[in-house]
Scaffold this active site. Structure first.
Site, short mmCIF file in Angstrom:
data_model
loop_
_atom_site.label_atom_id
_atom_site.label_comp_id
_atom_site.label_asym_id
_atom_site.label_seq_id
_atom_site.Cartn_x
_atom_site.Cartn_y
_atom_site.Cartn_z
N TYR A 143 0.82 -1.21 0.00
CA TYR A 143 0.00 0.00 0.00
C TYR A 143 0.86 1.27 0.00
O TYR A 143 0.36 2.37 -0.21
CB TYR A 143 -0.96 0.02 1.20
CG TYR A 143 -2.01 -1.08 1.17
CD1 TYR A 143 -2.27 -1.79 0.01
CD2 TYR A 143 -2.75 -1.38 2.29
CE1 TYR A 143 -3.22 -2.80 -0.02
CE2 TYR A 143 -3.71 -2.39 2.28
CZ TYR A 143 -3.93 -3.09 1.11
OH TYR A 143 -4.88 -4.08 1.08
N LYS A 194 3.63 -15.32 1.33
CA LYS A 194 3.62 -16.16 0.13
C LYS A 194 5.09 -16.35 -0.28
O LYS A 194 5.52 -15.90 -1.34
CB LYS A 194 2.82 -15.50 -0.99
CG LYS A 194 1.33 -15.47 -0.77
CD LYS A 194 0.65 -16.79 -1.08
CE LYS A 194 0.59 -17.05 -2.57
NZ LYS A 194 0.00 -18.39 -2.85
N ASP A 227 -2.83 -17.98 1.15
CA ASP A 227 -4.03 -18.61 0.57
C ASP A 227 -4.50 -19.76 1.44
O ASP A 227 -5.70 -19.91 1.71
CB ASP A 227 -3.78 -19.06 -0.88
CG ASP A 227 -2.48 -19.84 -1.06
OD1 ASP A 227 -1.60 -19.77 -0.17
OD2 ASP A 227 -2.34 -20.52 -2.10
N ASP A 251 -5.03 -7.18 5.79
CA ASP A 251 -6.26 -6.47 5.45
C ASP A 251 -7.36 -7.48 5.12
O ASP A 251 -8.48 -7.43 5.64
CB ASP A 251 -5.96 -5.57 4.24
CG ASP A 251 -7.07 -4.59 3.95
OD1 ASP A 251 -8.06 -4.57 4.70
OD2 ASP A 251 -6.95 -3.84 2.97
#
Ligand code: NAD
Length: 367
Positions: A143, A194, A227, A251
């Protein structure tokens, strides 16, 4: 009793002042029962500050926020200020506060009160007794990373760019918050990234592993891909104690975890910074809900998220776990037997107002 502490209350807009009024009653209980001594100041923020001062956060209010031992925030925003310039919209006041206080770790507990287990979108047995904490890094990552923007390529096509970027230091400081929290809870941290497809994720995993070995060997550390974490949260959320993750994944995962609890009006949060040389940790406590303009002024707002934010403040800023537990236990009892505000109403139970919910809570607090 702890030494006198300076609190700054910023009720804000919409239902903010209505729910803050109930939190103030709990503060009065703490003071009158001799459990704590606070010097309490209050400041305008958001639309309320725009109306009086023309800006959503004055320099004077910011200075008070910086010198307070903790900040209890309500919520800001509403249609009344839709047309003010973007830079001074109500939400800009909150963003400026977070940036100036350098609070980088957003703590979002997802706790399911027994009486509300049937309000979750999951089966009650999967969520009953759930108590997990998501620690989201909140001032770095994709972000904020550079380069960013939308550019036009030579062939006329456009390209949007955002950059996931984390430094060792940024990972370590949020990691420490998670490990220290786990020590006060069930002693387990799950670090989520990840690392299989992102270098920033690989570094995240390496730094967390090293930090764990060097400073927190007494805490159990596991790693999970983001995930899979989303899947595990929906499948078996009770396996988690503390989850620590980046801004983007936090988030998404914290909203998913929030929904497991079934009600927006019951979810508190804390945002913490790094300890300064005097041992003070900048901190901002707020419900995760907004100013709810649709119900503002009608007495329908559920004040419990604001009150639970106050309980978090007692636990994390002032080490007052006993008092925080007492407030949370009172909330549990109120939900089990008193009437309810419309957002969590069920057939057969009286629908009560914001202030009546405050009355019911006060009646359950130990004398
Ligand atoms: P919201 O959280 O204010 O409301 C969403 C829905 O939940 C509404 O139907 C509302 O009535 C209900 N709700 C929220 N809190 C409740 C409570 N305590 N008790 C009962 N019902 C409750 O979100 P929104 O409608 O998307 O946003 C309204 C305004 O709040 C906007 O201006 C937005 O920018 C602002 N906002 C501020 C913050 C903040 O200050 N941190 C956070 C989110 C939204």
């Amino acid at each position: 009793m702890i030494a006198n502490k300076n609190l700054l209350l910023m009720p804000g807009d919409g239902i903010g002042p209505e729910v803050m009024a109930q939190a103030r009653r709990v503060l009065n209980w703490l003071q009158e029962s001799g459990r704590a001594s606070f010097t309490i100041d209050e400041e305008l923020v958001g639309g309320a500050a725009i109306d009086v001062h023309g800006v959503p956060l004055t320099d004077a209010a910011l200075a008070k926020a910086k010198s307070a031992d903790a900040l209890l925030f309500g919520s800001v925003g509403g249609p009344k200020w839709d047309k003010v310039p973007f830079e001074i919209r109500p939400e800009a006041g909150l963003l400026k506060l977070r940036a100036e206080l350098q609070v980088f770790a957003n703590l979002r507990p997802a706790k399911v009160f027994h009486a509300l287990a049937d309000a979750s979108s999951l089966k009650p047995e999967l969520v009953s007794g759930l108590d997990l904490m998501i620690v989201r890094e909140c001032i770095g990552g994709i972000y904020f990373g550079q380069p960013r923007g939308i550019e036009t390529l030579p062939n006329g096509e456009q390209r949007g760019i955002n950059t996931e970027v984390y430094t060792t230091h940024e990972i370590q400081r949020v990691g420490r918050v998670a490990f220290e929290l786990a020590r006060k809870r069930q002693g387990r941290v799950c670090s989520v990234e990840k690392a299989n497809v992102m270098e920033a994720g690989l570094l995240w995993r390496q730094v967390m592993t090293k930090l764990h070995a060097e400073e927190f060997p007494d805490v159990a550390l596991s790693h999970m891909y983001a995930d899979n974490c989303a899947m595990q949260l929906a499948k078996n959320p009770k396996q988690f104690d503390v989850i620590v993750t980046s801004n983007l994944f936090g988030d998404i995962l914290s909203d998913l975890a929030a929904m497991l609890t079934g009600s927006l009006g019951l979810l508190p949060s804390a945002t913490l910074g790094a300890k300064d040389e005097n041992g003070r940790v900048p901190s901002l406590y707020e419900p995760i809900h907004g100013s709810a303009p649709d119900i503002a002024g009608t007495g329908k707002a559920n004040p419990l998220a604001q009150v639970l934010s106050l309980a978090m403040m007692l636990r994390y800023s002032f080490d007052m776990s006993e008092e925080a537990n007492a407030i949370e236990a009172a909330v549990e009892r109120v939900l089990a037997k008193a009437g309810r505000t419309p957002d969590i109403a069920v057939p057969g139970r009286a629908v009560i107002s914001t202030a009546e919910m405050g009355d019911a809570l006060l009646a359950e607090l130990p004398r």
